[in-house]
Scaffold this motif. Structure first.
Motif, PDB file in Angstrom:
ATOM      1  N   LEU A  64      22.579  29.578  27.076  1.00 22.72           N
ATOM      2  CA  LEU A  64      21.170  29.284  27.354  1.00 22.72           C
ATOM      3  C   LEU A  64      20.425  28.845  26.103  1.00 22.72           C
ATOM      4  O   LEU A  64      19.525  28.013  26.155  1.00 22.72           O
ATOM      5  CB  LEU A  64      20.464  30.521  27.949  1.00 22.72           C
ATOM      6  N   THR A 109      12.859  42.098  33.488  1.00 19.22           N
ATOM      7  CA  THR A 109      11.687  41.344  33.097  1.00 19.22           C
ATOM      8  C   THR A 109      11.369  40.176  34.043  1.00 19.22           C
ATOM      9  O   THR A 109      10.247  39.677  34.050  1.00 19.22           O
ATOM     10  CB  THR A 109      11.889  40.853  31.649  1.00 19.22           C
ATOM     11  N   ALA A 144      15.943  35.828  22.066  1.00 23.28           N
ATOM     12  CA  ALA A 144      17.202  36.582  22.088  1.00 23.28           C
ATOM     13  C   ALA A 144      18.365  35.602  22.187  1.00 23.28           C
ATOM     14  O   ALA A 144      18.303  34.660  22.979  1.00 23.28           O
ATOM     15  CB  ALA A 144      17.213  37.525  23.291  1.00 23.28           C
ATOM     16  N   GLY A 145      19.396  35.806  21.374  1.00 27.13           N
ATOM     17  CA  GLY A 145      20.585  34.953  21.463  1.00 27.13           C
ATOM     18  C   GLY A 145      21.201  35.112  22.845  1.00 27.13           C
ATOM     19  O   GLY A 145      21.501  36.231  23.253  1.00 27.13           O
ATOM     20  N   MET A 146      21.348  34.032  23.586  1.00 26.52           N
ATOM     21  CA  MET A 146      21.935  34.107  24.931  1.00 26.52           C
ATOM     22  C   MET A 146      22.960  32.998  25.087  1.00 26.52           C
ATOM     23  O   MET A 146      22.609  31.818  25.102  1.00 26.52           O
ATOM     24  CB  MET A 146      20.844  33.950  26.003  1.00 26.52           C
ATOM     25  N   ASN A 147      24.222  33.397  25.226  1.00 26.21           N
ATOM     26  CA  ASN A 147      25.283  32.417  25.404  1.00 26.21           C
ATOM     27  C   ASN A 147      24.939  31.419  26.495  1.00 26.21           C
ATOM     28  O   ASN A 147      24.466  31.819  27.558  1.00 26.21           O
ATOM     29  CB  ASN A 147      26.567  33.147  25.818  1.00 26.21           C
ATOM     30  N   GLY A 164      14.549  43.547  25.673  1.00 25.30           N
ATOM     31  CA  GLY A 164      14.770  44.003  27.029  1.00 25.30           C
ATOM     32  C   GLY A 164      13.472  44.369  27.711  1.00 25.30           C
ATOM     33  O   GLY A 164      12.860  45.391  27.401  1.00 25.30           O
ATOM     34  N   GLY A 165      13.020  43.500  28.613  1.00 24.33           N
ATOM     35  CA  GLY A 165      11.806  43.805  29.385  1.00 24.33           C
ATOM     36  C   GLY A 165      10.542  43.176  28.831  1.00 24.33           C
ATOM     37  O   GLY A 165       9.465  43.367  29.391  1.00 24.33           O
ATOM     38  N   GLY A 191      14.344  37.345  25.950  1.00 23.41           N
ATOM     39  CA  GLY A 191      15.484  36.589  26.451  1.00 23.41           C
ATOM     40  C   GLY A 191      15.100  35.774  27.660  1.00 23.41           C
ATOM     41  O   GLY A 191      14.703  34.611  27.552  1.00 23.41           O
ATOM     42  N   THR A 192      15.166  36.412  28.823  1.00 24.16           N
ATOM     43  CA  THR A 192      14.936  35.715  30.093  1.00 24.16           C
ATOM     44  C   THR A 192      13.597  34.948  30.089  1.00 24.16           C
ATOM     45  O   THR A 192      13.529  33.819  30.561  1.00 24.16           O
ATOM     46  CB  THR A 192      14.990  36.721  31.260  1.00 24.16           C
ATOM     47  N   ASN A 217      23.168  34.095  16.385  1.00 23.87           N
ATOM     48  CA  ASN A 217      23.686  35.389  16.844  1.00 23.87           C
ATOM     49  C   ASN A 217      25.209  35.278  16.980  1.00 23.87           C
ATOM     50  O   ASN A 217      25.713  34.313  17.545  1.00 23.87           O
ATOM     51  CB  ASN A 217      23.043  35.710  18.204  1.00 23.87           C
ATOM     52  N   ALA A 265      17.108  45.477  29.697  1.00 24.31           N
ATOM     53  CA  ALA A 265      17.574  44.163  29.230  1.00 24.31           C
ATOM     54  C   ALA A 265      18.577  43.482  30.153  1.00 24.31           C
ATOM     55  O   ALA A 265      19.352  44.135  30.844  1.00 24.31           O
ATOM     56  CB  ALA A 265      18.205  44.310  27.848  1.00 24.31           C
ATOM     57  N   ALA A 266      18.558  42.157  30.100  1.00 27.69           N
ATOM     58  CA  ALA A 266      19.602  41.354  30.735  1.00 27.69           C
ATOM     59  C   ALA A 266      20.905  41.633  30.008  1.00 27.69           C
ATOM     60  O   ALA A 266      20.909  41.957  28.822  1.00 27.69           O
ATOM     61  CB  ALA A 266      19.261  39.874  30.589  1.00 27.69           C
ATOM     62  N   SER A 286      25.995  41.258  16.966  1.00 26.35           N
ATOM     63  CA  SER A 286      26.102  42.356  17.926  1.00 26.35           C
ATOM     64  C   SER A 286      27.566  42.768  17.938  1.00 26.35           C
ATOM     65  O   SER A 286      28.443  41.963  17.608  1.00 26.35           O
ATOM     66  CB  SER A 286      25.607  41.943  19.312  1.00 26.35           C
ATOM     67  N   MET A 298      23.394  36.794  34.427  1.00 25.52           N
ATOM     68  CA  MET A 298      22.860  37.905  33.638  1.00 25.52           C
ATOM     69  C   MET A 298      21.335  37.734  33.600  1.00 25.52           C
ATOM     70  O   MET A 298      20.842  36.642  33.292  1.00 25.52           O
ATOM     71  CB  MET A 298      23.432  37.883  32.225  1.00 25.52           C
TER      72      MET A 298
HETATM   73  C1  LIG Z   1      22.833  34.566  29.896  1.00 23.88           C
HETATM   74  C2  LIG Z   1      22.722  35.586  28.798  1.00 23.88           C
HETATM   75  C3  LIG Z   1      23.607  35.528  27.727  1.00 23.88           C
HETATM   76  C4  LIG Z   1      23.526  36.469  26.686  1.00 23.88           C
HETATM   77  N1  LIG Z   1      24.385  36.345  25.619  1.00 23.88           N
HETATM   78  C5  LIG Z   1      24.244  37.178  24.562  1.00 23.88           C
HETATM   79  C6  LIG Z   1      25.048  36.982  23.387  1.00 23.88           C
HETATM   80  O1  LIG Z   1      25.837  36.052  23.296  1.00 23.88           O
HETATM   81  N2  LIG Z   1      24.877  37.848  22.349  1.00 23.88           N
HETATM   82  C7  LIG Z   1      23.979  38.889  22.419  1.00 23.88           C
HETATM   83  O2  LIG Z   1      23.876  39.648  21.445  1.00 23.88           O
HETATM   84  N3  LIG Z   1      23.213  39.094  23.515  1.00 23.88           N
HETATM   85  C8  LIG Z   1      23.315  38.258  24.580  1.00 23.88           C
HETATM   86  N4  LIG Z   1      22.487  38.414  25.667  1.00 23.88           N
HETATM   87  C9  LIG Z   1      21.470  39.500  25.676  1.00 23.88           C
HETATM   88  C10 LIG Z   1      20.159  39.022  25.035  1.00 23.88           C
HETATM   89  O3  LIG Z   1      20.341  38.778  23.660  1.00 23.88           O
HETATM   90  C11 LIG Z   1      19.014  40.057  25.188  1.00 23.88           C
HETATM   91  O4  LIG Z   1      19.425  41.329  24.795  1.00 23.88           O
HETATM   92  C12 LIG Z   1      18.473  40.158  26.605  1.00 23.88           C
HETATM   93  O5  LIG Z   1      18.394  38.899  27.204  1.00 23.88           O
HETATM   94  C13 LIG Z   1      17.094  40.805  26.548  1.00 23.88           C
HETATM   95  O6  LIG Z   1      16.616  41.073  27.812  1.00 23.88           O
HETATM   96  P1  LIG Z   1      15.547  40.108  28.578  1.00 23.88           P
HETATM   97  O7  LIG Z   1      16.335  38.948  29.069  1.00 23.88           O
HETATM   98  O8  LIG Z   1      15.081  40.954  29.691  1.00 23.88           O
HETATM   99  O9  LIG Z   1      14.488  39.712  27.620  1.00 23.88           O
HETATM  100  C14 LIG Z   1      22.546  37.497  26.735  1.00 23.88           C
HETATM  101  C15 LIG Z   1      21.638  37.527  27.810  1.00 23.88           C
HETATM  102  C16 LIG Z   1      21.707  36.586  28.819  1.00 23.88           C
HETATM  103  C17 LIG Z   1      20.697  36.622  29.932  1.00 23.88           C
END
Ligand SMILES: Cc1cc2nc3c(=O)[nH]c(=O)nc-3n(C[C@H](O)[C@H](O)[C@H](O)COP(=O)(O)O)c2cc1C
Length: 355
Positions: free
Chosen positions: A23, A321, A18-21, A171-172, A193-194, A69, A143-144, A94, A317
């Protein structure tokens, strides 16, 4: 494992990062792609020059498919141009409104790239499909960060039945049980993600990694207080403090807004628009100015946790999970054991039918 997701993106396993800013650094993205899944870089934290460099760095580290992302609405025009110029194989957006989503999808399709739209509501899934998305990420309540109000058990089948494009659950998901469950619900794969951030390759402090390992599924809270939109985070002292206060963080909002403006190269109008479009796309949160102010304050506190590596004074965030995360393995280990466990479950289910 072969699903419509693996075929669409040319990957070995139906799993993506999952794209995570802050991380999903190029190193983590490449590790996921090299492990046979789809690595995805979150682009919102970059400016056009640094995004181009990050994409080039990923290409040095892997020759496998990867994605970027983009949070449409956050300085997205110039970043979208970079993604298209660099011909990124998979692009995940997104947020965003149709006038901005449609030309973006067309731009990516013009060089043969594939587009994944992230959604948390059935009507947004249908709209993304109509606008031309090739695939959808369905973000469940577990989800986070930002999600809607519906859990995966109901949301995934609802969306899968409403669209034709292949869907990916988010998510999860942390293991093979999650992957098998997502496939059973009609998804073609999962986005982790996490779980994939809690790995050796992730470039985040040990204190954050320890927090992921120690936390249980009850240690998160979802509320619009943190950044104006329902956002799931670690329930730490800072989060409790913010939840108790609930008052308008005027000075904080002003100084954090200045920082966001500078970092993202956007004006207050765009900041306001972004916060509101994020809220609408997730179906819940504060309105108007309150939303924009919290968005800035949250942005700064998220950085304190992820970039500063501080799980006590920052807002982290984090998904439910974490209850399923008990170690810090390599990315390859996470992918391999997820696939092995899912295969075991699926063949057990198959035998159960045969018996
Ligand atoms: C630190 C952090 C940054 C995130 N940044 C983005 C983002 O830039 N764009 C986006 O679409 N989702 C973002 N997400 C959400 C994740 O893409 C994803 O939906 C989520 O982590 C899934 O849940 P999980 O962590 O339980 O697997 C972010 C999540 C985290 C934890």
């Amino acid at each position: 494992m072969k699903t419509r997701m693996t075929e669409l993106f040319g990957i070995k396993y139906p799993i993506m990062l999952a794209g995570m800013n802050w991380l999903t650094t190029p190193k983590l993205v490449a590790a996921v792609s090299n492990a046979g899944a789809l690595g995805v870089l979150a682009g919102a934290q970059y400016n056009p020059d640094s995004l181009r460099k990050a994409i080039q760095e990923i290409r040095k580290l892997t020759n496998k498919p990867f994605g970027v992302n983009l949070t449409l609405g956050i300085a997205s025009g110039p970043l979208a141009n970079v993604v298209i110029e660099e011909k990124v194989p998979v692009v995940n957006y997104s947020l965003g409104r149709p006038p901005e989503i449609q030309p973006f999808i067309q731009g990516v399709h013009s060089y043969g790239g594939k587009v994944i739209g992230t959604i948390a509501l059935v009507r947004h899934a249908q709209r993304s499909e109509q606008l031309g998305a090739d695939s959808l990420i369905i973000t469940g309540y577990e989800a986070a960060s930002h999600s809607g109000n519906v859990g995966a058990l109901v949301l995934v089948p609802q969306v899968v039945e409403a669209v034709k494009v292949p869907c990916i659950g988010a998510g999860g998901y942390a293991d093979g049980k999650g992957l098998a469950a997502a496939l059973a619900l009609g998804a073609e794969g999962i986005s982790m993600g996490t779980r994939l951030a809690a790995t050796k390759e992730a470039e985040v402090s040990d204190a954050i990694k320890e927090t992921w390992v120690k936390s249980t599924e009850e240690d998160t809270v979802i509320d619009p207080t943190f950044d104006g939109i329902n956002c799931r985070v670690l329930r730490n002292k800072k989060a409790e403090e913010m939840l108790k206060k609930k008052s308008f963080p005027l000075f904080d909002a002003w100084s954090a807004g200045m920082m966001m403006k500078k970092e993202l190269k956007i004006d207050y109008g765009q900041l306001f628009k972004t916060a509101n479009s994020l809220r609408k796309s997730r179906g819940g949160g504060l309105k108007g100015m309150a939303s924009a102010m919290r968005f800035s304050v949250g942005g700064r506190l998220f950085r304190t946790a992820t970039v500063g590596g501080d799980p006590v004074n920052g807002i982290l965030m984090m998904g439910q999970t974490v209850g399923r995360i008990h170690d810090i393995p390599t990315v390859q280990e996470v992918i391999d054991r997820t696939v092995a466990e899912a295969k075991q479950i699926l063949s057990k289910m198959n035998r159960q039918i045969a018996d």
